[in-house]
Scaffold this active site. Structure first.
Site, short mmCIF file in Angstrom:
data_model
loop_
_atom_site.label_atom_id
_atom_site.label_comp_id
_atom_site.label_asym_id
_atom_site.label_seq_id
_atom_site.Cartn_x
_atom_site.Cartn_y
_atom_site.Cartn_z
CD GLN A 230 -36.43 -11.66 -12.70
OE1 GLN A 230 -35.61 -11.30 -11.86
NE2 GLN A 230 -37.72 -11.81 -12.42
CE1 TYR A 259 -47.15 -6.55 -6.74
CE2 TYR A 259 -47.47 -8.89 -6.35
CZ TYR A 259 -47.63 -7.58 -5.96
OH TYR A 259 -48.29 -7.32 -4.78
CD GLU A 280 -46.10 -4.71 -14.61
OE1 GLU A 280 -45.54 -5.65 -14.03
OE2 GLU A 280 -45.87 -3.51 -14.36
CG ASP A 326 -40.89 -11.52 -9.67
OD1 ASP A 326 -40.24 -11.09 -8.70
OD2 ASP A 326 -40.42 -11.62 -10.82
CB CYS A 353 -35.92 -8.43 -5.65
SG CYS A 353 -37.28 -7.27 -5.62
C1 LIG Z 1 -39.77 -7.69 -9.76
S1 LIG Z 1 -40.67 -7.18 -11.17
C2 LIG Z 1 -41.20 -8.75 -11.79
C3 LIG Z 1 -41.56 -8.80 -13.26
C4 LIG Z 1 -41.73 -10.16 -13.88
N1 LIG Z 1 -42.33 -11.11 -12.99
C5 LIG Z 1 -40.43 -10.70 -14.46
O1 LIG Z 1 -39.96 -11.75 -13.99
O2 LIG Z 1 -39.91 -10.09 -15.39
C6 LIG Z 1 -42.08 -6.49 -10.43
C7 LIG Z 1 -43.12 -5.97 -11.39
O3 LIG Z 1 -44.28 -5.59 -10.64
C8 LIG Z 1 -44.85 -4.43 -11.21
N2 LIG Z 1 -45.67 -3.83 -10.13
C9 LIG Z 1 -45.25 -3.04 -9.11
N3 LIG Z 1 -46.27 -2.78 -8.27
C10 LIG Z 1 -47.36 -3.41 -8.77
C11 LIG Z 1 -48.70 -3.54 -8.33
N4 LIG Z 1 -49.15 -2.95 -7.21
N5 LIG Z 1 -49.55 -4.30 -9.07
C12 LIG Z 1 -49.13 -4.90 -10.22
N6 LIG Z 1 -47.85 -4.80 -10.68
C13 LIG Z 1 -46.98 -4.08 -9.97
C14 LIG Z 1 -43.65 -3.64 -11.68
O4 LIG Z 1 -44.00 -2.72 -12.68
C15 LIG Z 1 -42.72 -4.76 -12.19
O5 LIG Z 1 -42.94 -5.00 -13.56
#
Ligand SMILES: C[S@@+](CC[C@H](N)C(=O)[O-])C[C@H]1O[C@@H](n2cnc3c(N)ncnc32)[C@H](O)[C@@H]1O
Length: 396
Positions: A230, A259, A280, A326, A353
């Protein structure tokens, strides 16, 4: 109100620019693309975001009673990460509205002065060492980005993102300069040899610490140069605290943190639940989530390296009473929403976001769910970005 990313951005910028003029802190504020309205009162920026989001939600049929955007406790020096471009003898950020023109920055108020100075010192030293900047039009040269991450103790992790080539001895000399800057604990060399303009890359080597320890709520999360975290050091605690509180998990529950990144939300849920699947897609983040679980003495977080959709498809209906999601800016999308509807958790906490994709997803989910909470978070002051948490309860 039908909005695209472009028109949503414009709606927020126009509304913010109608706010009270104020003297910007940064001499580059009016030309630099890093900030869109630093010359308007911060309270008016937050009010502009709240007004536009209220209209967006209301026009999509989503209840907005009492909707507010939580301001950043400090609208300056708030970033946990900045990615500065090195090109054609200039070091800085893209000019407002001009992708190919980089504003030469002498300072940047989105991150503490020492963090900017450390990144700039690395770029200067690269020039002395004969490492040429990358040309983003011609795709020639070497140094593409200098990325700086910082924590609340102002410890810094620096990464140089380069094209292919370069030799270890020269990069070791660059690392020596980086590590000599106040607060710098580690230096990474990442290689992005693609034509895509990305400030991430394949790890080639690091000197000093490989990761940076980020305190968040009750936990410490180690992050690397390529992992998400974040990006507001002052508001992240509140965002994650609110998401965890809204999830209202109970000690007997098996829940999912979709995520999940390096586990910032999942670790907090795990303290309150029987177990948490932290799903993730990026392997480096999953490895760090495992490490973070150990570092925080959390034994019931299961970091799973998987695509969210594939993970959900394997879960039986009724098997997860609470799901926190997320996603990146692309949102959940119709397929993930359909899987959520099939599994049918009692509660979904949706951290977003991108309000546009969140609204599209909420319109699918509200077939079976009621939105019982909605709140915005100004994670990116001076920019049109805004985050929001929606809390959904399964309709009886
Ligand atoms: C907005 S970040 C949120 C991370 C975490 N929730 C945090 O608060 O630190 C989104 C995350 O989703 C992962 N991501 C993107 N596409 C994805 C998918 N299809 N399945 C699982 N993870 C994914 C990204 O690598 C990233 O770490």
């Amino acid at each position: 109100m039908t909005l695209t990313s472009k028109t949503l951005r414009k709606a927020i910028v126009d509304r913010a620019l109608a706010g009270q003029p104020t003297s910007p802190l940064c001499p580059h504020a009016r030309e630099c693309g890093g900030c869109a309205f630093q010359d308007r009162a911060y309270a008016d920026q937050v009010a502009a975001k709240a007004a536009v989001l209220r209209e967006l939600y209301a026009s999509s049929g989503i209840r907005v009673d009492g909707f507010v955007v939580v301001p950043s406790p400090n609208p300056f020096a708030y970033r946990t990460r900045m990615d500065y471009v090195a090109t054609k003898g200039r070091f800085g950020l893209r000019a407002r509205g001009k992708f190919n023109y980089i504003i030469e920055l002498t300072t940047c108020h989105l991150i503490p002065p020492a963090a900017f100075a450390a990144a700039q010192a690395v770029w200067r030293r690269a020039g002395e060492l004969g490492l040429p900047d990358y040309d983003i039009r011609a795709h020639t040269g070497f140094l593409r980005y200098v990325v700086v991450r910082r924590n609340l103790n102002d410890e810094l992790l620096i990464a140089a993102v380069t094209a292919a080539g370069g030799d270890e001895a020269t990069m070791a000399a660059l690392a020596e300069t980086a590590l000599a800057q106040p607060g710098v604990t580690g230096f990474h060399w990442l290689v992005n040899d693609t034509l895509t303009d990305l400030s991430f890359g394949e790890p080639r080597r690091h000197w000093g610490a490989a990761e940076l320890a980020m305190r968040i709520g009750e936990m410490v999360c180690f992050v690397g140069p390529n992992t998400f975290f974040q990006n507001n050091v002052y508001l992240a605690d509140r965002l994650i605290g609110d998401a965890v509180e809204a999830a209202a998990v109970e000690p007997t529950m098996r829940v999912a943190d979709l995520y999940g990144g390096v586990g910032a939300i999942g670790l907090h849920l795990a303290r309150r639940a029987a177990s948490v699947d932290c799903v993730e897609a990026v392997a480096d983040s999953v490895t760090l989530a495992q490490r973070n679980a150990i570092a925080n003495g959390v034994a019931n977080l299961n970091p799973i390296c998987a695509d969210t959709l594939e993970y959900l498809r394997a879960q039986p209906a009724g098997s997860l009473p609470v799901i926190v999601a997320d996603p990146p800016r692309t949102g959940l999308g119709p397929q993930v929403c359909q899987e959520l509807l099939r599994i049918g958790p009692q509660r979904i906490v949706y951290v977003s976001c991108n309000p546009l994709t969140q609204v599209a997803d909420l319109q699918i989910l509200t077939v079976s769910y009621r939105v019982i909470g909605l709140r915005g978070y100004d994670m990116f002051p001076h920019t049109p970005h805004v985050e929001a948490i929606a809390v959904l309860e399964r309709a009886a």
